[in-house]
Design an enzyme around this catalytic site. Structure first.
Site, PDB file in Angstrom:
ATOM      1  N   LYS A 284       4.518   4.505   4.956  1.00 29.19           N
ATOM      2  CA  LYS A 284       3.846   3.457   4.176  1.00 29.19           C
ATOM      3  C   LYS A 284       3.069   2.515   5.093  1.00 29.19           C
ATOM      4  O   LYS A 284       3.638   1.914   6.005  1.00 29.19           O
ATOM      5  CB  LYS A 284       4.890   2.671   3.383  1.00 29.19           C
ATOM      6  CG  LYS A 284       4.356   1.419   2.678  1.00 29.19           C
ATOM      7  CD  LYS A 284       5.512   0.633   2.052  1.00 29.19           C
ATOM      8  CE  LYS A 284       5.054  -0.724   1.516  1.00 29.19           C
ATOM      9  NZ  LYS A 284       6.187  -1.517   0.988  1.00 29.19           N
ATOM     10  N   ASP A 289       1.098  -7.472   2.610  1.00 26.30           N
ATOM     11  CA  ASP A 289       1.506  -7.401   1.206  1.00 26.30           C
ATOM     12  C   ASP A 289       1.712  -8.790   0.637  1.00 26.30           C
ATOM     13  O   ASP A 289       2.737  -9.437   0.868  1.00 26.30           O
ATOM     14  CB  ASP A 289       2.795  -6.576   1.071  1.00 26.30           C
ATOM     15  CG  ASP A 289       3.223  -6.420  -0.373  1.00 26.30           C
ATOM     16  OD1 ASP A 289       2.374  -6.613  -1.266  1.00 26.30           O
ATOM     17  OD2 ASP A 289       4.397  -6.092  -0.606  1.00 26.30           O
ATOM     18  N   LYS A 296       3.947 -12.812  -4.234  1.00 29.91           N
ATOM     19  CA  LYS A 296       5.241 -13.150  -3.668  1.00 29.91           C
ATOM     20  C   LYS A 296       5.362 -14.659  -3.465  1.00 29.91           C
ATOM     21  O   LYS A 296       4.349 -15.371  -3.388  1.00 29.91           O
ATOM     22  CB  LYS A 296       5.401 -12.473  -2.297  1.00 29.91           C
ATOM     23  CG  LYS A 296       5.476 -10.962  -2.317  1.00 29.91           C
ATOM     24  CD  LYS A 296       5.533 -10.437  -0.891  1.00 29.91           C
ATOM     25  CE  LYS A 296       5.634  -8.920  -0.854  1.00 29.91           C
ATOM     26  NZ  LYS A 296       6.947  -8.427  -1.323  1.00 29.91           N
ATOM     27  N   ASP A 307       4.721  -4.718   6.692  1.00 30.63           N
ATOM     28  CA  ASP A 307       4.864  -3.765   5.589  1.00 30.63           C
ATOM     29  C   ASP A 307       4.190  -2.426   5.897  1.00 30.63           C
ATOM     30  O   ASP A 307       4.182  -1.534   5.053  1.00 30.63           O
ATOM     31  CB  ASP A 307       4.302  -4.361   4.292  1.00 30.63           C
ATOM     32  CG  ASP A 307       5.076  -3.916   3.064  1.00 30.63           C
ATOM     33  OD1 ASP A 307       6.202  -3.422   3.228  1.00 30.63           O
ATOM     34  OD2 ASP A 307       4.560  -4.058   1.947  1.00 30.63           O
ATOM     35  N   ASP A 366       3.607  -5.724  -7.055  1.00 25.73           N
ATOM     36  CA  ASP A 366       4.326  -5.857  -5.788  1.00 25.73           C
ATOM     37  C   ASP A 366       5.159  -4.610  -5.477  1.00 25.73           C
ATOM     38  O   ASP A 366       5.737  -4.517  -4.406  1.00 25.73           O
ATOM     39  CB  ASP A 366       5.221  -7.098  -5.826  1.00 25.73           C
ATOM     40  CG  ASP A 366       5.726  -7.478  -4.435  1.00 25.73           C
ATOM     41  OD1 ASP A 366       5.080  -7.092  -3.445  1.00 25.73           O
ATOM     42  OD2 ASP A 366       6.770  -8.148  -4.348  1.00 25.73           O
ATOM     43  N   GLU A 368       3.929  -1.806  -4.715  1.00 28.05           N
ATOM     44  CA  GLU A 368       2.715  -1.076  -4.350  1.00 28.05           C
ATOM     45  C   GLU A 368       2.977   0.053  -3.368  1.00 28.05           C
ATOM     46  O   GLU A 368       2.233   1.036  -3.318  1.00 28.05           O
ATOM     47  CB  GLU A 368       1.688  -2.047  -3.754  1.00 28.05           C
ATOM     48  CG  GLU A 368       1.856  -2.389  -2.295  1.00 28.05           C
ATOM     49  CD  GLU A 368       3.172  -3.079  -1.944  1.00 28.05           C
ATOM     50  OE1 GLU A 368       3.678  -2.854  -0.842  1.00 28.05           O
ATOM     51  OE2 GLU A 368       3.693  -3.851  -2.781  1.00 28.05           O
ATOM     52  N   ARG A 370       5.224   2.388  -3.209  1.00 33.48           N
ATOM     53  CA  ARG A 370       5.473   3.695  -3.834  1.00 33.48           C
ATOM     54  C   ARG A 370       4.199   4.314  -4.385  1.00 33.48           C
ATOM     55  O   ARG A 370       4.104   5.534  -4.499  1.00 33.48           O
ATOM     56  CB  ARG A 370       6.552   3.539  -4.914  1.00 33.48           C
ATOM     57  CG  ARG A 370       6.159   2.676  -6.097  1.00 33.48           C
ATOM     58  CD  ARG A 370       7.384   2.222  -6.888  1.00 33.48           C
ATOM     59  NE  ARG A 370       8.201   1.294  -6.123  1.00 33.48           N
ATOM     60  CZ  ARG A 370       9.370   0.812  -6.532  1.00 33.48           C
ATOM     61  NH1 ARG A 370       9.842   1.152  -7.720  1.00 33.48           N
ATOM     62  NH2 ARG A 370      10.060  -0.020  -5.781  1.00 33.48           N
TER      63      ARG A 370
END
Length: 522
Positions: A284, A289, A296, A307, A366, A368, A370
């Site tokens: 990933k 993020d 967030k 991230d 959030d 995201e 996956r």
């Protein structure tokens, strides 16, 4: 940005006569139950320190105890030698209780070497005289010491514009005392440690880089440049290619940012075709993020530069694979995007057509990671793989369930056990978790093939929801494992062992171990 690297070499000179700035020895704590006749709390020198102890006329442990040494794991005590030995400083690192009839565990040695080298910043040249067995366990022990020294010697170059008072340079050269410095097996372990730990440090550099300097195009360029230099095959899909190819998940997440998304594919082909097996690594790469529209909280958001730790680990592991040349084909997939809120962001309620053709209902922007991973996994399966290992800082649920140092693993049960074993061998622990049917049922969508999270926004089993979602994009003929490193991928606390503050490089060494395992055992 590349941080300075510590260099390693082997030496078989008497440690007491080495012309270095510091010599590191191991000390064990001792309990009454060990039956040594010494009082509980006394110190016991580890093997490797014999000549140094002799130079101190048997008073070394007594002196160290006066300085507060207990032998506790990772404890570091420094003692000026005042000419007693050639090195001006002896540094004792704690190894815990002496194991009966065996050398210390590799992870104990790895952490000790890391703690000692980190504590000796400012000393240009350091020698390690730590206990190394002379039996079948010798290679693993030497590997651990070498890796620990390299990882512990790391410090991110950073962005400070003025000299910092008291800031000491990392150790430049580390010598490891061994019985025979010319031994081919020992030399091979040092070469391997430099490749693998060096890759982990490259991963740390990428994670620690400021997010404004490592947006998806820049991250893709950095990985591609390093991969080309290593001799890997490189393919980079820009936003136009992603659109033409139908990578809906990657595009959806990336559309809110002015820095467009990328998908980087790295290919290692073994000479002679290898053993016929194919390994896919997927990571990933969310370079920052914010949570997107589902933004967030501000607290701690700056750590979301990490991230992309999964993609950093996969890219770096591929560099190590190129150096080690295992007899198995390995391909890395690094989907990259920046998850930002804007007038072009994807929204809760959107239905996205993924690369596999499946329709996904978005409920939380959030979640995201996956979305981009699903496209990477689908592409990897399409290209062909026998084993697929995917790693990501995917869910806060991993930290809640397993803490900040143990990764969660989901997927094919047999492969999850191999990941667990690899984690035990490398000091990067991972724990297999289930993928329950009721979690999948909770992700049924009224309008699409699957919801991106629980349809009722129930966060119960949040880590498992991520694994269940990703399973939808793995073809039945591929054994797979999802490694959630939300906790261990980034260390926000004070330095400990061979972990410094910031990116950890987890799970680079696990991935390399798994590749070598498949190369050796299929």
């Amino acid at each position: 940005m590349t941080s300075p690297r510590t260099t390693l070499s082997l030496v078989d000179t008497d440690p007491a006569e080495l012309a270095v700035d510091a010599i590191v020895i191991g000390v064990h704590s001792q309990t009454a139950e060990q039956g040594s006749g010494s009082p509980a709390g006394a110190l016991l020198l580890a093997s490797g320190a014999e000549s140094i102890a002799a130079a101190f006329d048997g008073k070394l442990t007594e002196t160290l105890a006066l300085l507060g040494a207990t032998g506790g794991p990772g404890e570091v005590i420094k003692l000026a030698t005042l000419g007693t030995i050639t090195a001006p400083l002896v540094t004792a690192v704690g190894l815990g209780p002496e194991p009966s009839g065996a050398a210390p565990a590799p992870e104990t040695l790895r952490r000790a070497a890391g703690a000692a080298v980190r504590a000796l910043a400012g000393a240009p040249r350091v020698a390690l005289a730590l206990p190394l067995p002379d039996d079948a366990d010798a290679p693993a022990a030497l590997r651990a010491v070498a890796e620990g020294a390299l990882l512990g010697g790391y410090r991110f170059a950073g962005y400070k514009t003025k000299p910092q008072p008291g800031r000491r340079e990392p150790v430049a050269d580390v010598l490891i005392a061994v019985p025979d410095a010319a031994d081919a097996t020992a030399q091979a372990e040092v070469t391997r440690a430099q490749a693998v730990a060096g890759a982990a440090l490259t991963s740390r550099d990428w994670v620690n880089t400021a997010p404004n300097e490592l947006r998806p195009p820049a991250f893709a360029e950095a990985v591609a440049a390093a991969a080309r230099e290593a001799g890997l095959g490189v393919e980079v899909l820009d936003e136009a290619a992603l659109s033409a190819g139908g990578y809906g998940g990657i595009l959806a997440v990336g559309q809110g940012s002015e820095a467009p998304p990328r998908l980087v594919k790295l290919t290692y082909t073994p000479s002679g075709g290898g053993n016929g097996k194919r390994v896919a690594l997927v990571g990933k790469g969310i370079t920052f993020d914010t949570g997107g529209i589902s933004i967030k909280p501000a607290q701690g958001m700056w750590e979301m530069k990490s991230d992309m730790a999964g993609a950093a680990a996969v890219g770096a592991a591929m560099l190590a694979v190129a150096a080690l040349k295992p007899s198995v084909a390995v391909t890395g997939y690094l989907p990259m995007a920046e998850n930002m809120p804007s007038g072009t962001s994807y929204r809760p309620g959107d239905v996205i057509t993924m690369y596999s053709g499946k329709k996904v209902e978005v409920l939380n922007t959030d979640a995201e990671g996956r979305m981009i991973l699903a496209d990477g996994i689908a592409r990897a399966c399409e290209d062909g793989a026998d084993y697929l290992f995917e790693t990501s800082t995917l869910t806060g649920g991993q930290v809640i369930s397993l803490g900040k140092k143990i990764a969660g693993v989901m997927g094919t049960p047999e492969l999850c056990e191999r990941v667990k074993a690899a984690g035990e061998a490398t000091g990067e622990p991972a724990w297999p978790m289930p993928l329950p049917d009721d979690v999948r049922k909770g992700m049924d969508s009224d309008v699409a093939d699957i919801s991106q999270v629980n349809a009722g926004m129930d966060r119960a089993g949040h880590m498992l929801q991520g694994g269940v979602f990703l399973r939808e994009f793995v073809t039945e003929d591929v054994a797979w494992a999802h490694i959630d490193i939300a906790g261990p991928g980034y260390h926000s606390g004070e330095a400990t062992g061979y972990w410094t503050k910031g990116g950890t490089g987890v799970p680079v060494r696990t991935l390399v171990h798994l590749v070598e395992d498949v190369a050796a055992n299929g």
